[in-house]
Design a protein around this motif. Sequence first.
Motif, PDB file in Angstrom:
ATOM      1  N   LEU A  52       1.109  -1.197  -0.071  1.00 54.40           N
ATOM      2  CA  LEU A  52      -0.016   0.093  -0.016  1.00 54.40           C
ATOM      3  C   LEU A  52       1.088   1.370   0.131  1.00 54.40           C
ATOM      4  O   LEU A  52       0.544   2.287  -0.942  1.00 54.40           O
ATOM      5  CB  LEU A  52      -0.973  -0.056   1.218  1.00 54.40           C
ATOM      6  CG  LEU A  52      -1.981   1.184   1.522  1.00 54.40           C
ATOM      7  CD1 LEU A  52      -2.855   1.243   0.093  1.00 54.40           C
ATOM      8  CD2 LEU A  52      -2.647   1.085   2.807  1.00 54.40           C
TER       9      LEU A  52
ATOM     10  N   ARG B  35       1.295   3.985  -3.064  1.00 54.47           N
ATOM     11  CA  ARG B  35       1.084   5.611  -3.003  1.00 54.47           C
ATOM     12  C   ARG B  35       2.298   6.361  -3.365  1.00 54.47           C
ATOM     13  O   ARG B  35       2.419   7.341  -3.866  1.00 54.47           O
ATOM     14  CB  ARG B  35       0.585   5.770  -1.620  1.00 54.47           C
ATOM     15  CG  ARG B  35      -0.910   5.079  -1.090  1.00 54.47           C
ATOM     16  CD  ARG B  35      -1.168   5.334   0.096  1.00 54.47           C
ATOM     17  NE  ARG B  35      -2.492   5.121   0.581  1.00 54.47           N
ATOM     18  CZ  ARG B  35      -3.106   5.056   1.786  1.00 54.47           C
ATOM     19  NH1 ARG B  35      -2.107   4.702   2.732  1.00 54.47           N
ATOM     20  NH2 ARG B  35      -4.239   4.449   1.753  1.00 54.47           N
TER      21      ARG B  35
ATOM     22  N   ALA C 193      -3.789   1.068  -4.973  1.00 56.55           N
ATOM     23  CA  ALA C 193      -3.597   1.360  -3.333  1.00 56.55           C
ATOM     24  C   ALA C 193      -4.987   1.409  -2.623  1.00 56.55           C
ATOM     25  O   ALA C 193      -5.035   0.818  -1.459  1.00 56.55           O
ATOM     26  CB  ALA C 193      -2.870   2.694  -2.995  1.00 56.55           C
TER      27      ALA C 193
END
Length: 401
Positions: free
Chosen positions: A372, A376, A395
């Motif tokens: 994640l 990002r 994400a």
Amino acid sequence: MRGEGLLRELAPQVLGAVVRRYGHFDTAEDAVQEAMIAAAAQWPRDGVPDDPKAWLIAVAARRLTDLLRAEQARRRREETWTLPATAPSADDLGDADDTLILLFLCCHPALPPEQQIALTLRSVAGLTTQEIARAFLVPEPTMGQRISRAKQRVKASRVPFRLPADRAERLAAVLRVLYLIFTEGYVSTAGPRAYREELSTEAIRLTRIVHRLLPRDADVAGLLALMLLTDARRAARVGKDGALIPLESQDRSLWRQDMIEEGVELVTAALKIASGPYQLQAAIAALHDEAPTAADTDWPQIEALYEALLSMAPNPMTALNHAVAVAMARGPEPALALVTALEEDKRLASHHRLHAVRAHLLEMAGDVPGALAAYRLAAQHTRSLPEQRYLNTKAATLALD
């Protein structure tokens, strides 16, 4: 062939004819561009001439006379050039040699890559300054200055209009420029579009010309094969909503089978002559294209081809692709070790793809928080809006799981 396609095909032939006969590459290029603009305005209204190339040469020669006289007046000095009363006929010169010479001229080693690309698109592809500026997301005056500086450098080099003695070395520069044009068209590095079809299509057209001129050159055939095998998948890369679709999720029925067949035939023949970087990349693309499904992809062979490519022409992007192949063939753990080692390479420090690959591998390994964060971070580093949306969507999907 009629319309814009005909003008694009004739552009390098006309420029080659005018430069070979009269010299003055920089001024001749402007004259030919004006002839092309005149044709684009007049031919739809009056019809295409019986001999469109001769028409363009005659108009360009007249305009070259005007431009040179204006330059003579501005500089207040006498020049010894003279122009014949009639332009050369369309049959006076070898179109094939002229096109190749123009490519060598535009890819002169004295020019930085961005100028080589701009001059090739302007002089050989026949694109206007406005079209090139739009494709590379820069203001038209900026692109105009880039092209002007390139022409001035070519003029200052006093390179004669003929095939260079160091043809093999210069051909490598030509192929590199065509590869860069195609790559920027197929995977746009910035802006709202996932790809710029006008650039990738033009790169393929120009590479076809070089292949016709040098049909036994394995590198040329390999590059053309790579372009065809890659571009064959273009229709499946973006959904109706404009979202990027990764290779493993693409609808393979949308892939261009005619391009795949041609590309496979080209790379098969090229590999019998030599195994250069373009041939190896084309072989990798062929393995993807010939797999009926993503699950049928021969990842061990792709991994082996990337290892051979790395040993021949090491660069960080190839190393990243190799890491992905390792992950698909042997699992994410050994691939993550390779990516960690690449973090020391300054050329990748701010590139979004390093973080995107790490995110993909972490997701494969089951490290959701790590993936994640990496997705990002990758989204923050790209200037391509479709890439940004894709990475942010990845994400967001992980965050919901």
